[in-house]
Design a protein around this motif. Structure first.
Motif, PDB file in Angstrom:
ATOM      1  N   ALA A 108       4.162 -14.203   6.108  1.00 55.36           N
ATOM      2  CA  ALA A 108       4.129 -15.601   6.522  1.00 55.36           C
ATOM      3  C   ALA A 108       3.425 -15.797   7.860  1.00 55.36           C
ATOM      4  O   ALA A 108       3.152 -16.937   8.243  1.00 55.36           O
ATOM      5  N   CYS A 109       3.139 -14.706   8.567  1.00 53.43           N
ATOM      6  CA  CYS A 109       2.469 -14.794   9.861  1.00 53.43           C
ATOM      7  C   CYS A 109       0.949 -14.819   9.674  1.00 53.43           C
ATOM      8  O   CYS A 109       0.425 -14.419   8.644  1.00 53.43           O
ATOM      9  N   ASP A 110       0.249 -15.279  10.702  1.00 50.32           N
ATOM     10  CA  ASP A 110      -1.205 -15.412  10.635  1.00 50.32           C
ATOM     11  C   ASP A 110      -1.927 -14.121  10.997  1.00 50.32           C
ATOM     12  O   ASP A 110      -2.999 -13.835  10.461  1.00 50.32           O
ATOM     13  N   VAL A 111      -1.371 -13.373  11.926  1.00 47.86           N
ATOM     14  CA  VAL A 111      -1.968 -12.119  12.400  1.00 47.86           C
ATOM     15  C   VAL A 111      -0.862 -11.074  12.431  1.00 47.86           C
ATOM     16  O   VAL A 111       0.285 -11.388  12.773  1.00 47.86           O
ATOM     17  N   VAL A 112      -1.191  -9.829  12.078  1.00 46.87           N
ATOM     18  CA  VAL A 112      -0.190  -8.763  12.046  1.00 46.87           C
ATOM     19  C   VAL A 112      -0.660  -7.604  12.906  1.00 46.87           C
ATOM     20  O   VAL A 112      -1.716  -7.014  12.649  1.00 46.87           O
ATOM     21  N   VAL A 113       0.132  -7.280  13.923  1.00 45.23           N
ATOM     22  CA  VAL A 113      -0.094  -6.110  14.761  1.00 45.23           C
ATOM     23  C   VAL A 113       1.033  -5.134  14.463  1.00 45.23           C
ATOM     24  O   VAL A 113       2.209  -5.511  14.478  1.00 45.23           O
ATOM     25  N   ALA A 114       0.695  -3.891  14.184  1.00 42.11           N
ATOM     26  CA  ALA A 114       1.720  -2.942  13.755  1.00 42.11           C
ATOM     27  C   ALA A 114       1.535  -1.585  14.411  1.00 42.11           C
ATOM     28  O   ALA A 114       0.405  -1.132  14.634  1.00 42.11           O
ATOM     29  N   SER A 115       2.641  -0.941  14.705  1.00 45.34           N
ATOM     30  CA  SER A 115       2.632   0.451  15.131  1.00 45.34           C
ATOM     31  C   SER A 115       2.135   1.326  13.990  1.00 45.34           C
ATOM     32  O   SER A 115       2.344   1.009  12.804  1.00 45.34           O
ATOM     33  N   ARG A 116       1.497   2.425  14.323  1.00 46.16           N
ATOM     34  CA  ARG A 116       1.031   3.358  13.293  1.00 46.16           C
ATOM     35  C   ARG A 116       2.186   3.901  12.459  1.00 46.16           C
ATOM     36  O   ARG A 116       1.974   4.401  11.348  1.00 46.16           O
ATOM     37  N   GLU A 117       3.400   3.827  12.977  1.00 45.12           N
ATOM     38  CA  GLU A 117       4.562   4.327  12.247  1.00 45.12           C
ATOM     39  C   GLU A 117       5.274   3.234  11.452  1.00 45.12           C
ATOM     40  O   GLU A 117       6.293   3.501  10.815  1.00 45.12           O
ATOM     41  N   ALA A 118       4.760   2.001  11.491  1.00 44.17           N
ATOM     42  CA  ALA A 118       5.388   0.913  10.734  1.00 44.17           C
ATOM     43  C   ALA A 118       5.230   1.156   9.234  1.00 44.17           C
ATOM     44  O   ALA A 118       4.280   1.793   8.782  1.00 44.17           O
ATOM     45  N   ARG A 119       6.170   0.636   8.484  1.00 43.94           N
ATOM     46  CA  ARG A 119       6.118   0.757   7.024  1.00 43.94           C
ATOM     47  C   ARG A 119       6.584  -0.561   6.413  1.00 43.94           C
ATOM     48  O   ARG A 119       7.527  -1.192   6.896  1.00 43.94           O
ATOM     49  N   PHE A 120       5.905  -0.939   5.335  1.00 47.38           N
ATOM     50  CA  PHE A 120       6.187  -2.184   4.645  1.00 47.38           C
ATOM     51  C   PHE A 120       6.658  -1.879   3.231  1.00 47.38           C
ATOM     52  O   PHE A 120       6.242  -0.882   2.637  1.00 47.38           O
ATOM     53  N   ALA A 163      -2.071  -0.038   5.255  1.00 46.91           N
ATOM     54  CA  ALA A 163      -2.003  -1.496   5.313  1.00 46.91           C
ATOM     55  C   ALA A 163      -3.159  -2.056   6.134  1.00 46.91           C
ATOM     56  O   ALA A 163      -3.723  -3.100   5.796  1.00 46.91           O
ATOM     57  N   GLU A 164      -3.532  -1.357   7.184  1.00 51.65           N
ATOM     58  CA  GLU A 164      -4.665  -1.793   8.000  1.00 51.65           C
ATOM     59  C   GLU A 164      -5.971  -1.667   7.223  1.00 51.65           C
ATOM     60  O   GLU A 164      -6.839  -2.552   7.279  1.00 51.65           O
ATOM     61  N   GLN A 165      -6.119  -0.590   6.479  1.00 54.62           N
ATOM     62  CA  GLN A 165      -7.321  -0.402   5.667  1.00 54.62           C
ATOM     63  C   GLN A 165      -7.454  -1.493   4.608  1.00 54.62           C
ATOM     64  O   GLN A 165      -8.565  -1.934   4.292  1.00 54.62           O
ATOM     65  N   LEU A 166      -6.325  -1.945   4.075  1.00 47.40           N
ATOM     66  CA  LEU A 166      -6.329  -2.961   3.024  1.00 47.40           C
ATOM     67  C   LEU A 166      -6.465  -4.378   3.571  1.00 47.40           C
ATOM     68  O   LEU A 166      -6.726  -5.311   2.818  1.00 47.40           O
ATOM     69  N   GLY A 167      -6.272  -4.548   4.884  1.00 47.95           N
ATOM     70  CA  GLY A 167      -6.420  -5.862   5.492  1.00 47.95           C
ATOM     71  C   GLY A 167      -5.129  -6.603   5.742  1.00 47.95           C
ATOM     72  O   GLY A 167      -5.149  -7.729   6.241  1.00 47.95           O
ATOM     73  N   LEU A 168      -3.982  -5.994   5.421  1.00 47.94           N
ATOM     74  CA  LEU A 168      -2.705  -6.642   5.707  1.00 47.94           C
ATOM     75  C   LEU A 168      -2.428  -6.640   7.207  1.00 47.94           C
ATOM     76  O   LEU A 168      -1.915  -7.610   7.769  1.00 47.94           O
ATOM     77  N   VAL A 169      -2.748  -5.536   7.859  1.00 48.53           N
ATOM     78  CA  VAL A 169      -2.574  -5.383   9.303  1.00 48.53           C
ATOM     79  C   VAL A 169      -3.926  -5.553   9.979  1.00 48.53           C
ATOM     80  O   VAL A 169      -4.914  -4.954   9.557  1.00 48.53           O
ATOM     81  N   SER A 170      -3.969  -6.360  11.019  1.00 48.46           N
ATOM     82  CA  SER A 170      -5.239  -6.601  11.710  1.00 48.46           C
ATOM     83  C   SER A 170      -5.469  -5.668  12.879  1.00 48.46           C
ATOM     84  O   SER A 170      -6.613  -5.426  13.270  1.00 48.46           O
ATOM     85  N   ARG A 171      -4.384  -5.144  13.460  1.00 45.30           N
ATOM     86  CA  ARG A 171      -4.532  -4.256  14.614  1.00 45.30           C
ATOM     87  C   ARG A 171      -3.423  -3.217  14.610  1.00 45.30           C
ATOM     88  O   ARG A 171      -2.254  -3.554  14.426  1.00 45.30           O
ATOM     89  N   LEU A 172      -3.777  -1.945  14.818  1.00 46.45           N
ATOM     90  CA  LEU A 172      -2.809  -0.865  14.915  1.00 46.45           C
ATOM     91  C   LEU A 172      -2.606  -0.483  16.376  1.00 46.45           C
ATOM     92  O   LEU A 172      -3.538  -0.530  17.185  1.00 46.45           O
ATOM     93  N   THR A 173      -1.372  -0.101  16.710  1.00 46.19           N
ATOM     94  CA  THR A 173      -1.066   0.391  18.046  1.00 46.19           C
ATOM     95  C   THR A 173      -0.324   1.715  17.932  1.00 46.19           C
ATOM     96  O   THR A 173       0.135   2.097  16.857  1.00 46.19           O
TER      97      THR A 173
END
Length: 250
Positions: A108-120, A163-173
């Motif tokens: 539901a968010c417009d932009v997604v920033v995620a830790s490299r260890e995040a999981r969906f 998720a970042e490769q697929l475009g769900l995540v816009s920035r990894l940290t």
């Protein structure tokens, strides 16, 4: 749930680490109120949604649900977000797991920033239910349909890097850096012209499902006033004069 204000940015923190930030009715009502505040307060330009304790959210609090509570609120949906109409951008800052309704909050968010260890994950089918608060509708629009179908049909998890490769995540940290990364994105939005940001948000929301010709027609109607605004003229002047623009919001 708690909130923090960073200049023009409202940070909304799911703060039930003992329950992996699962959303009960009280949390849903609090998030709903925070998002209403974001919408109504002209001093706030962007929201950031995150979770405390190194976890984003485990989704619906099933124990609270068993007690008869509902974290789905009328027209605004799960946690007051998944079906809410918003005019201001919202950035997700994801550490650790975002499961079920947690992933639906992210979607539901417009932009997604995620830790490299995040999981969906949307494991609803493994519990005899489905993901009706955005999982079924939004995931196939955010990533390739075949991948979304596999995740929805099996309940399998999706790592942040994929998720970042697929475009769900816009920035990894790096781990622990998602909130700082989200705040950086939010501050960049705050620095942009407010009328233009509002127009971009509306165009993204209102043309997503339209054929291209109809999308251009709707876009042109939404951006016409922005292109004629004082801020548009100020942006050109500031560029020519090599200085930071001074936005007026008109």
């Amino acid at each position: 749930m708690r909130t923090e204000v960073h200049g023009a940015v409202l940070v909304v923190v799911l703060d039930r680490p003992e329950a992996r930030n699962a959303v009960d009715e009280a949390t849903a009502l609090a998030v709903d109120a925070a998002l209403t505040r974001l919408e109504d307060d002209d001093a706030l330009r962007v929201g950031v949604l995150t979770g405390a304790g190194g976890v984003f959210s485990a989704g619906m609090d099933l124990k609270a649900r068993a007690r008869g509570e509902s974290p789905v609120l009328g027209s605004t949906g799960f946690a007051g977000l998944t079906r809410r109409r918003r005019s201001k951008p919202l950035v997700a800052a994801v550490e650790g797991w975002a499961l079920g309704g947690g992933t639906e909050l992210v979607l539901a968010c417009d932009v997604v920033v995620a830790s490299r260890e995040a999981r969906f994950g949307l494991p609803e089918v493994t519990r005899g239910i489905v993901a009706p608060q955005g999982g079924l509708v939004r995931l196939p629009r955010r990533i390739p349909r075949a991948v979304a179908a596999e995740l929805l049909l099996t309940g399998a998890a999706l790592g942040a890097e994929r998720a970042e490769q697929l475009g769900l995540v816009s920035r990894l940290t790096e781990p622990g850096g998602a909130l700082a990364g989200a705040l950086e994105v939010a501050e960049q939005v705050v620095a942009a012209a407010p009328l233009a940001v509002s127009a971009v948000k509306r165009v993204l929301d209102e043309t997503a499902d339209l054929p291209e010709a109809e999308a251009f027609t709707r876009q042109d109607a939404l951006v016409a006033d922005v292109l004629r605004s004082q801020d548009a003229a100020e942006g050109a002047r500031a560029f020519a004069e090599r200085r930071a623009p001074r936005w007026q919001g008109r």
